[in-house]
Write an enzyme that holds these catalytic residues in place. Structure first.
Site, short mmCIF file in Angstrom:
data_model
loop_
_atom_site.label_atom_id
_atom_site.label_comp_id
_atom_site.label_asym_id
_atom_site.label_seq_id
_atom_site.Cartn_x
_atom_site.Cartn_y
_atom_site.Cartn_z
CG PHE A 1 0.99 1.21 5.62
CD1 PHE A 1 2.08 0.43 5.21
CD2 PHE A 1 0.80 2.46 5.02
CE1 PHE A 1 2.96 0.90 4.22
CE2 PHE A 1 1.67 2.93 4.04
CZ PHE A 1 2.76 2.15 3.65
CG ASP A 37 -10.93 3.01 21.33
OD1 ASP A 37 -10.31 4.01 20.97
OD2 ASP A 37 -12.09 2.73 20.95
CB ALA A 59 -5.35 7.98 12.33
CB THR A 75 -1.72 13.54 6.65
OG1 THR A 75 -1.86 13.64 5.23
CG2 THR A 75 -2.94 14.20 7.29
CG ASP A 76 0.77 15.48 2.20
OD1 ASP A 76 -0.23 14.78 2.50
OD2 ASP A 76 1.44 15.27 1.17
CD GLU A 77 -4.98 13.35 2.43
OE1 GLU A 77 -6.13 13.55 2.87
OE2 GLU A 77 -4.65 12.34 1.83
CE1 TYR A 118 -6.46 10.46 7.88
CE2 TYR A 118 -5.95 11.55 5.79
CZ TYR A 118 -5.54 10.91 6.96
OH TYR A 118 -4.19 10.73 7.21
CE LYS A 175 -3.56 12.35 11.14
NZ LYS A 175 -3.08 11.39 12.17
CE LYS A 224 -5.24 4.47 3.35
NZ LYS A 224 -5.48 3.56 4.43
CE1 TYR A 252 -11.22 5.43 -6.84
CE2 TYR A 252 -10.62 7.22 -5.37
CZ TYR A 252 -11.05 5.92 -5.56
OH TYR A 252 -11.32 5.14 -4.47
NE ARG A 275 -10.48 9.81 -2.39
CZ ARG A 275 -9.24 9.48 -2.01
NH1 ARG A 275 -8.32 10.42 -1.84
NH2 ARG A 275 -8.90 8.23 -1.80
CG HIS A 283 -9.53 13.31 -6.22
ND1 HIS A 283 -9.53 12.44 -7.29
CD2 HIS A 283 -8.43 13.02 -5.50
CE1 HIS A 283 -8.48 11.66 -7.21
NE2 HIS A 283 -7.80 11.99 -6.13
P1 NAD Z 1 -3.72 2.44 8.91
O1 NAD Z 1 -5.17 2.66 8.68
O2 NAD Z 1 -3.00 1.45 8.08
O3 NAD Z 1 -3.46 2.05 10.43
C1 NAD Z 1 -4.11 2.67 11.49
C2 NAD Z 1 -3.92 1.82 12.74
O4 NAD Z 1 -4.56 2.50 13.83
C3 NAD Z 1 -4.56 0.44 12.65
O5 NAD Z 1 -3.68 -0.54 13.16
C4 NAD Z 1 -5.80 0.55 13.53
O6 NAD Z 1 -6.19 -0.69 14.12
C5 NAD Z 1 -5.35 1.56 14.57
N1 NAD Z 1 -6.47 2.28 15.19
C6 NAD Z 1 -7.51 2.89 14.55
N2 NAD Z 1 -8.35 3.42 15.45
C7 NAD Z 1 -7.82 3.17 16.68
C8 NAD Z 1 -8.22 3.48 18.01
N3 NAD Z 1 -9.35 4.17 18.25
N4 NAD Z 1 -7.45 3.06 19.02
C9 NAD Z 1 -6.30 2.37 18.79
N5 NAD Z 1 -5.89 2.03 17.55
C10 NAD Z 1 -6.64 2.43 16.52
O7 NAD Z 1 -3.05 3.89 8.79
P2 NAD Z 1 -1.63 4.31 8.20
O8 NAD Z 1 -1.75 4.54 6.75
O9 NAD Z 1 -0.61 3.37 8.73
O10 NAD Z 1 -1.47 5.74 8.90
C11 NAD Z 1 -0.90 5.84 10.21
C12 NAD Z 1 -0.81 7.30 10.60
O11 NAD Z 1 0.01 8.01 9.67
C13 NAD Z 1 -2.16 8.03 10.60
O12 NAD Z 1 -2.17 8.92 11.69
C14 NAD Z 1 -2.17 8.79 9.29
O13 NAD Z 1 -2.95 9.94 9.37
C15 NAD Z 1 -0.70 9.13 9.15
N6 NAD Z 1 -0.23 9.32 7.76
C16 NAD Z 1 -0.47 8.37 6.81
C17 NAD Z 1 0.05 8.53 5.53
C18 NAD Z 1 -0.16 7.48 4.45
O14 NAD Z 1 0.28 7.68 3.32
N7 NAD Z 1 -0.83 6.37 4.71
C19 NAD Z 1 0.82 9.67 5.23
C20 NAD Z 1 1.03 10.63 6.22
C21 NAD Z 1 0.51 10.43 7.50
O1 DAU Z 2 -0.93 12.46 1.67
C1 DAU Z 2 -0.96 11.61 2.78
C2 DAU Z 2 -2.23 10.78 2.77
O2 DAU Z 2 -2.06 9.79 1.74
C3 DAU Z 2 -2.53 10.11 4.10
O3 DAU Z 2 -2.80 11.10 5.05
C4 DAU Z 2 -3.70 9.15 4.00
O4 DAU Z 2 -3.86 8.45 5.21
C5 DAU Z 2 -3.42 8.15 2.89
O5 DAU Z 2 -4.53 7.29 2.72
C6 DAU Z 2 -3.12 8.89 1.59
O6 DAU Z 2 -4.30 9.60 1.12
P1 DAU Z 2 -4.75 9.57 -0.43
O7 DAU Z 2 -6.19 9.84 -0.47
O8 DAU Z 2 -3.82 10.38 -1.24
O9 DAU Z 2 -4.41 8.00 -0.74
P2 DAU Z 2 -5.22 6.88 -1.56
O10 DAU Z 2 -4.31 5.68 -1.60
O11 DAU Z 2 -6.59 6.69 -1.09
O12 DAU Z 2 -5.28 7.51 -3.03
C7 DAU Z 2 -4.12 7.95 -3.70
C8 DAU Z 2 -4.58 8.59 -5.02
O13 DAU Z 2 -5.08 7.58 -5.89
C9 DAU Z 2 -5.71 9.59 -4.85
O14 DAU Z 2 -5.51 10.66 -5.77
C10 DAU Z 2 -6.96 8.81 -5.22
C11 DAU Z 2 -6.45 7.84 -6.26
N1 DAU Z 2 -7.12 6.51 -6.34
C12 DAU Z 2 -7.30 5.81 -5.19
C13 DAU Z 2 -7.87 4.55 -5.23
C14 DAU Z 2 -8.11 3.76 -3.95
C15 DAU Z 2 -7.44 5.97 -7.59
O15 DAU Z 2 -7.24 6.60 -8.64
N2 DAU Z 2 -7.98 4.70 -7.63
C16 DAU Z 2 -8.20 3.97 -6.50
O16 DAU Z 2 -8.68 2.82 -6.61
#
Ligand code: NAD
Ligand code: DAU
Length: 342
Positions: free
Chosen positions: A12, A59, A81, A122-124, A158, A162, A197, A215, A281, A284
């Protein structure tokens, strides 16, 4: 900076970063290193010029492959990741392998060839904050948002992996002089986000005739940022950030989950209460909130996508227009959630 490696560039946020660099920095060639797990998709890079973007399916834990690629690079931007909290609660091992061991392999290769490294995190890692209404400063006072000085206190497998990977980076900077920066960003939304997500799950539920799932009570707060703003911030840090520094990325987008779901329902012409409460969750996190002043003041970065309602409307349109991208996965994702009563 002519040749950069983007790990996880078929996921993503990584793929949105690749699009951002192709559109804004014509001098840069990108090698995407991605394992194409369930979360990676070649289609996320479709249409990009082949002389600018090369996809290597592999990988990050593969030391030999990583060494060969990093040798010729000017920088590594590390997005790859295992990224989903709920999956980490069901099966933590892939999180330890990819997020810890994978980061270690990249750090060692960057150290060996003296290559610039940017770590996307991530902020997490900071755990969570009380809700605004329970704080003396109403959420904006000192210590009421995350800063680079906040102590690490991760909650899930997770976020703990991180956090572990961030700490490896800090040690490689201090002990080996690695030229690295770290960014910790809040919750991203936008196109190409996997439908496991929150936001895409609810949009695609409505498009599939399934009730959206909230949730618990839905009071948990996330600090939403459009993924394009995350990309521009990472680019600024990569090119202008101070080595060894951590920058927090956020765009003042706090909303609770119930508010976000009601906004989605309104934008999709559904009744405001057309959803169900499901099992919460475990562990949570309650509230995330980013203080991004360091990024503004030091690097002059500002977000462009500040209207969350409009950004959400564009995201809904993207999922509505790209059913072929997500439909094949929908049944399996929902079957997996239903095992946990979610
Ligand atoms: P995602 O799950 O959508 O994408 C992860 C990508 O990494 C995928 O394309 C997957 O194939 C690849 N991958 C996984 N394991 C691998 C491996 N061993 N070798 C090579 N490639 C591999 O994740 P995302 O939501 O796009 O998050 C990307 C990064 O940003 C992560 O490091 C995550 O912690 C960080 N991040 C995400 C968010 C968020 O809101 N989604 C916020 C802050 C930080
Ligand atoms: O804060 C950054 C993080 O944000 C990233 O590091 C993670 O990779 C990313 O997945 C995201 O984590 P969250 O756990 O916050 O995201 P998620 O989309 O899983 O959930 C967002 C919120 O919504 C969380 O409070 C849980 C809730 N939720 C989630 C799902 C999937 C629901 O209420 N219903 C749902 O079906």
């Amino acid at each position: 900076m002519k040749n950069i490696i983007v790990t996880g560039g078929a996921g993503f946020i990584g793929s949105n970063f690749v699009h951002y660099v192709v559109d804004n920095h014509p001098e840069v060639h990108i090698t995407v290193l991605d394992k194409l797990t369930y979360a990676g998709n070649k289609e996320n890079l479709a249409g990009l010029p082949s002389d600018r973007v090369e996809l290597i399916v592999g990988d990050i834990v593969d030391a030999e492959l990583v060494d060969r690629l990093v040798k010729d690079a000017d920088a590594v931007v590390h997005y790859a990741a295992e990224s989903h909290n709920d999956n980490s609660l069901n099966d933590p091992l892939p999180f330890v392998e990819t997020n810890i061991m994978g980061t270690y392999m990249l750090l060692e290769a960057c150290r060996k060839y003296d290559v610039r490294y940017h770590h996307v995190s991530t902020d997490e890692v900071y755990g969570d904050l009380p809700l605004r209404e329970d704080l003396p400063g109403n959420g904006d006072g000192p210590g009421e948002k995350f800063t680079a000085e906040t102590s690490y206190n991760p909650s899930s497998p997770y976020s703990s992996t991180k956090a572990g990977s961030d700490l490896l980076v800090k040690a490689w900077v201090r002990s080996f002089g690695l030229k690295a920066t770290i960014s910790n960003c809040s919750n991203n939304y936008g196109p190409y986000q996997h439908i496991e997500k929150f936001i895409p799950r609810q949009i695609t539920n409505i498009l599939s005739g399934i009730q959206p799932k909230l949730y618990g009570e839905g009071k948990n707060v996330r600090d939403w940022i459009h993924t394009n703003d995350h990309s521009s911030a990472v680019w600024e840090i990569l090119t202008k950030g101070r080595i060894g520094e951590t920058y927090l990325i956020g765009a003042d987008g706090e909303e609770n989950n119930k508010q976000v779901l009601e906004m989605i329902l309104e934008l999709m012409n559904q009744p405001k209460d057309a959803y169900e409460h499901v099992t919460d969750r475990v562990g949570h996190d309650l509230r995330y909130a980013i203080d991004s002043r360091k990024l503004h003041e030091e690097l002059g970065w500002t977000p462009q996508y500040t209207n969350f309602h409009d950004g959400l409307a564009d995201t809904i349109k993207w999922y509505t227009d790209n059913k072929d991208w997500w439909l094949p996965e929908k049944e399996a994702v929902e079957a997996s959630y239903s095992k946990n009563g979610q």
